[in-house]
Design a protein around this motif. Structure first.
Motif, PDB file in Angstrom:
ATOM      1  N   GLU A   1     -10.646   9.379   5.462  1.00 24.02           N
ATOM      2  CA  GLU A   1     -11.247   8.069   5.732  1.00 24.02           C
ATOM      3  C   GLU A   1     -12.461   7.802   4.862  1.00 24.02           C
ATOM      4  O   GLU A   1     -12.786   6.647   4.573  1.00 24.02           O
ATOM      5  CB  GLU A   1     -11.606   7.969   7.216  1.00 24.02           C
ATOM      6  CG  GLU A   1     -10.378   7.951   8.124  1.00 24.02           C
ATOM      7  CD  GLU A   1     -10.723   7.907   9.595  1.00 24.02           C
ATOM      8  OE1 GLU A   1     -11.881   8.283   9.942  1.00 24.02           O
ATOM      9  OE2 GLU A   1      -9.860   7.493  10.406  1.00 24.02           O
TER      10      GLU A   1
ATOM     11  N   GLY B   1      -5.848   6.981  -3.706  1.00 21.64           N
ATOM     12  CA  GLY B   1      -5.578   5.638  -3.197  1.00 21.64           C
ATOM     13  C   GLY B   1      -4.475   5.530  -2.166  1.00 21.64           C
ATOM     14  O   GLY B   1      -4.049   4.425  -1.824  1.00 21.64           O
ATOM     15  N   PHE B   2      -4.007   6.647  -1.639  1.00 20.26           N
ATOM     16  CA  PHE B   2      -2.937   6.642  -0.640  1.00 20.26           C
ATOM     17  C   PHE B   2      -3.493   6.611   0.781  1.00 20.26           C
ATOM     18  O   PHE B   2      -4.495   7.262   1.073  1.00 20.26           O
ATOM     19  CB  PHE B   2      -2.080   7.913  -0.765  1.00 20.26           C
ATOM     20  CG  PHE B   2      -1.094   7.906  -1.900  1.00 20.26           C
ATOM     21  CD1 PHE B   2       0.262   7.782  -1.651  1.00 20.26           C
ATOM     22  CD2 PHE B   2      -1.524   8.042  -3.208  1.00 20.26           C
ATOM     23  CE1 PHE B   2       1.180   7.802  -2.687  1.00 20.26           C
ATOM     24  CE2 PHE B   2      -0.618   8.057  -4.257  1.00 20.26           C
ATOM     25  CZ  PHE B   2       0.741   7.933  -4.003  1.00 20.26           C
ATOM     26  N   ASN B   3      -2.809   5.886   1.655  1.00 19.30           N
ATOM     27  CA  ASN B   3      -2.984   6.093   3.084  1.00 19.30           C
ATOM     28  C   ASN B   3      -2.184   7.339   3.448  1.00 19.30           C
ATOM     29  O   ASN B   3      -1.155   7.629   2.814  1.00 19.30           O
ATOM     30  CB  ASN B   3      -2.465   4.908   3.886  1.00 19.30           C
ATOM     31  CG  ASN B   3      -3.375   3.702   3.790  1.00 19.30           C
ATOM     32  OD1 ASN B   3      -4.564   3.814   3.513  1.00 19.30           O
ATOM     33  ND2 ASN B   3      -2.820   2.520   4.025  1.00 19.30           N
TER      34      ASN B   3
ATOM     35  N   THR C   1     -12.601   8.173   1.851  1.00 21.04           N
ATOM     36  CA  THR C   1     -12.126   7.577   0.593  1.00 21.04           C
ATOM     37  C   THR C   1     -11.850   6.081   0.748  1.00 21.04           C
ATOM     38  O   THR C   1     -11.529   5.404  -0.218  1.00 21.04           O
ATOM     39  CB  THR C   1     -10.833   8.261   0.121  1.00 21.04           C
ATOM     40  OG1 THR C   1      -9.758   7.944   1.032  1.00 21.04           O
ATOM     41  CG2 THR C   1     -11.003   9.775   0.032  1.00 21.04           C
TER      42      THR C   1
ATOM     43  N   GLY D   1       3.565  -1.815   3.367  1.00 16.03           N
ATOM     44  CA  GLY D   1       3.399  -0.509   2.751  1.00 16.03           C
ATOM     45  C   GLY D   1       4.733   0.175   2.582  1.00 16.03           C
ATOM     46  O   GLY D   1       5.767  -0.309   3.071  1.00 16.03           O
TER      47      GLY D   1
ATOM     48  N   TRP E   1       1.807   5.035   0.861  1.00 19.37           N
ATOM     49  CA  TRP E   1       1.538   6.006   1.906  1.00 19.37           C
ATOM     50  C   TRP E   1       2.124   7.356   1.522  1.00 19.37           C
ATOM     51  O   TRP E   1       3.147   7.426   0.841  1.00 19.37           O
ATOM     52  CB  TRP E   1       2.170   5.571   3.235  1.00 19.37           C
ATOM     53  CG  TRP E   1       1.404   4.504   3.956  1.00 19.37           C
ATOM     54  CD1 TRP E   1       1.325   3.180   3.629  1.00 19.37           C
ATOM     55  CD2 TRP E   1       0.633   4.668   5.155  1.00 19.37           C
ATOM     56  NE1 TRP E   1       0.538   2.508   4.541  1.00 19.37           N
ATOM     57  CE2 TRP E   1       0.099   3.394   5.493  1.00 19.37           C
ATOM     58  CE3 TRP E   1       0.342   5.752   5.970  1.00 19.37           C
ATOM     59  CZ2 TRP E   1      -0.702   3.189   6.605  1.00 19.37           C
ATOM     60  CZ3 TRP E   1      -0.456   5.562   7.085  1.00 19.37           C
ATOM     61  CH2 TRP E   1      -0.979   4.285   7.394  1.00 19.37           C
TER      62      TRP E   1
ATOM     63  N   ASN F   1      -9.407   5.021   2.781  1.00 19.49           N
ATOM     64  CA  ASN F   1      -7.995   4.893   3.121  1.00 19.49           C
ATOM     65  C   ASN F   1      -7.738   5.355   4.554  1.00 19.49           C
ATOM     66  O   ASN F   1      -8.571   6.018   5.170  1.00 19.49           O
ATOM     67  CB  ASN F   1      -7.150   5.699   2.130  1.00 19.49           C
ATOM     68  CG  ASN F   1      -7.233   5.116   0.734  1.00 19.49           C
ATOM     69  OD1 ASN F   1      -6.786   4.003   0.489  1.00 19.49           O
ATOM     70  ND2 ASN F   1      -7.833   5.861  -0.189  1.00 19.49           N
ATOM     71  N   LYS F   2      -6.560   4.990   5.070  1.00 22.76           N
ATOM     72  CA  LYS F   2      -6.223   5.274   6.455  1.00 22.76           C
ATOM     73  C   LYS F   2      -5.729   6.706   6.631  1.00 22.76           C
ATOM     74  O   LYS F   2      -5.083   7.268   5.743  1.00 22.76           O
ATOM     75  CB  LYS F   2      -5.142   4.310   6.951  1.00 22.76           C
ATOM     76  CG  LYS F   2      -5.575   2.859   7.060  1.00 22.76           C
ATOM     77  CD  LYS F   2      -4.446   2.023   7.621  1.00 22.76           C
ATOM     78  CE  LYS F   2      -4.832   0.544   7.698  1.00 22.76           C
ATOM     79  NZ  LYS F   2      -5.925   0.318   8.647  1.00 22.76           N
TER      80      LYS F   2
ATOM     81  N   ALA G   1      -5.352  10.842  -0.875  1.00 19.27           N
ATOM     82  CA  ALA G   1      -6.245   9.798  -0.366  1.00 19.27           C
ATOM     83  C   ALA G   1      -7.250   9.404  -1.442  1.00 19.27           C
ATOM     84  O   ALA G   1      -7.558   8.220  -1.627  1.00 19.27           O
ATOM     85  CB  ALA G   1      -6.961  10.282   0.888  1.00 19.27           C
ATOM     86  N   GLN G   2      -7.752  10.395  -2.175  1.00 19.85           N
ATOM     87  CA  GLN G   2      -8.658  10.113  -3.286  1.00 19.85           C
ATOM     88  C   GLN G   2      -7.966   9.296  -4.376  1.00 19.85           C
ATOM     89  O   GLN G   2      -8.610   8.539  -5.093  1.00 19.85           O
ATOM     90  CB  GLN G   2      -9.193  11.415  -3.864  1.00 19.85           C
ATOM     91  CG  GLN G   2     -10.104  12.186  -2.919  1.00 19.85           C
ATOM     92  CD  GLN G   2     -10.427  13.579  -3.390  1.00 19.85           C
ATOM     93  OE1 GLN G   2      -9.794  14.111  -4.307  1.00 19.85           O
ATOM     94  NE2 GLN G   2     -11.401  14.223  -2.749  1.00 19.85           N
TER      95      GLN G   2
ATOM     96  N   LYS H   1       0.828  -1.198   0.000  1.00 19.34           N
ATOM     97  CA  LYS H   1       0.000   0.000   0.000  1.00 19.34           C
ATOM     98  C   LYS H   1       0.867   1.255   0.000  1.00 19.34           C
ATOM     99  O   LYS H   1       1.783   1.395   0.801  1.00 19.34           O
ATOM    100  CB  LYS H   1      -0.902   0.002   1.239  1.00 19.34           C
ATOM    101  CG  LYS H   1      -1.869   1.172   1.305  1.00 19.34           C
ATOM    102  CD  LYS H   1      -2.979   1.050   0.277  1.00 19.34           C
ATOM    103  CE  LYS H   1      -3.983   2.187   0.417  1.00 19.34           C
ATOM    104  NZ  LYS H   1      -5.093   2.062  -0.524  1.00 19.34           N
TER     105      LYS H   1
END
Length: 265
Positions: A55, A30-32, A57, A90, A8, A59-60, A27-28, A6
């Motif tokens: 969150e 696809g990233f934490n 999205t 990650g 980050w 994602n963390k 985050a949109q 993943k």
């Protein structure tokens, strides 16, 4: 069966302005998000809204309200991230430095008590410039930054122009640009890029702390070909583009994201 790693984004100064907008945008994508910020109780609701937006999205959002210039806090945060990666593989694909905590004072005044002090100058340079190097070193040696990672640092036209009361921050921005150039060369063999992002004048909490910022806003609005200020979202969109693997040959630059503002006399 391969394990999905993943991506980050580590954002220093994630609670407002460029850091906040970039955290939400990535985050949109696809990233934490690992966000480091320093906020008092009055501004924590904005931090909480940012976390909720991330969150939402799927994602963390792992946020730390600490002084990013504190070496022990830096080690603790990266220790925690390493432990997390043992459970959920990650890696840091984006490191964004957008810390804006410094002194805006003149170097020379008739009243010596009104001049910038040595401790204030040192603090401004340490927080707004040197922390980039220390976070990068620590992440690199922990093997958290790998081939394809992107490092970005937020600079401004103040890095090469004289603005009243902006001297210490101007020095920090110039140092930050120098650090980026050096990192870009030293990290190139590892496939890691480093670029400065020079945003146009943007209405952020950091800008509002500069004495006479209203004048800067008016002059920038009048000078900008599009007749408006740069927004944090403008910058976030460009960073989102530069994360693309096809941008892997772009490094060591000062990239203007200002709608042409800086080239207008």
């Amino acid at each position: 069966m391969s394990t999905t790693i993943k991506p980050w984004a580590l954002i220093l100064g994630a609670s407002s302005g460029f850091g906040q907008a970039t955290a939400i945008k990535l985050a949109q994508d696809g990233f934490n998000i690992l966000g480091v910020h320093l906020d008092r109780k009055a501004t924590m609701p904005v931090v909480e809204e940012t976390i909720k937006a991330i969150e939402a999205t799927g994602n963390k959002a792992l946020f730390y309200n600490v002084n990013a210039a504190d070496p022990k806090k830096r080690e603790e945060i990266l220790d925690n991230l390493q432990d997390l990666f043992k459970q959920e593989p990650g890696e840091i694909k984006v490191l964004l430095h957008t810390l804006a905590f410094g002194v805006t004072k003149k170097y020379i005044t008739e009243e010596k008590a009104n001049e910038v002090e040595e401790s204030q100058m040192d603090m401004t340079l340490r927080v707004m410039a040197h922390t980039l190097v220390y976070w990068t070193q620590e992440a690199f040696h922990r093997d958290l930054l790998k081939k394809g990672a992107r490092i970005f640092a937020m600079t401004s036209s103040g890095g090469h122009r004289v603005i009243e009361n902006y001297g210490p921050v101007s020095a920090a921005k110039a140092a930050l640009e120098s650090h980026i150039r050096q990192l870009s060369i030293e990290l190139a063999p590892y496939g890691i890029t480093a670029n400065s992002i020079q945003a146009g004048v943007t209405d952020t909490p950091a800008l509002r702390k500069i004495p006479g910022h209203e004048i800067l806003v008016k002059e920038a609005t009048d000078r900008n070909p599009s007749g408006r200020l740069t927004t944090p979202e403008d910058v976030a969109d460009i960073i989102s583009l530069l994360v693309d693997p096809r941008a892997n040959w772009l490094t060591g630059n000062i990239i203007r994201v200002d709608g042409g503002e800086d080239i207008i006399v």
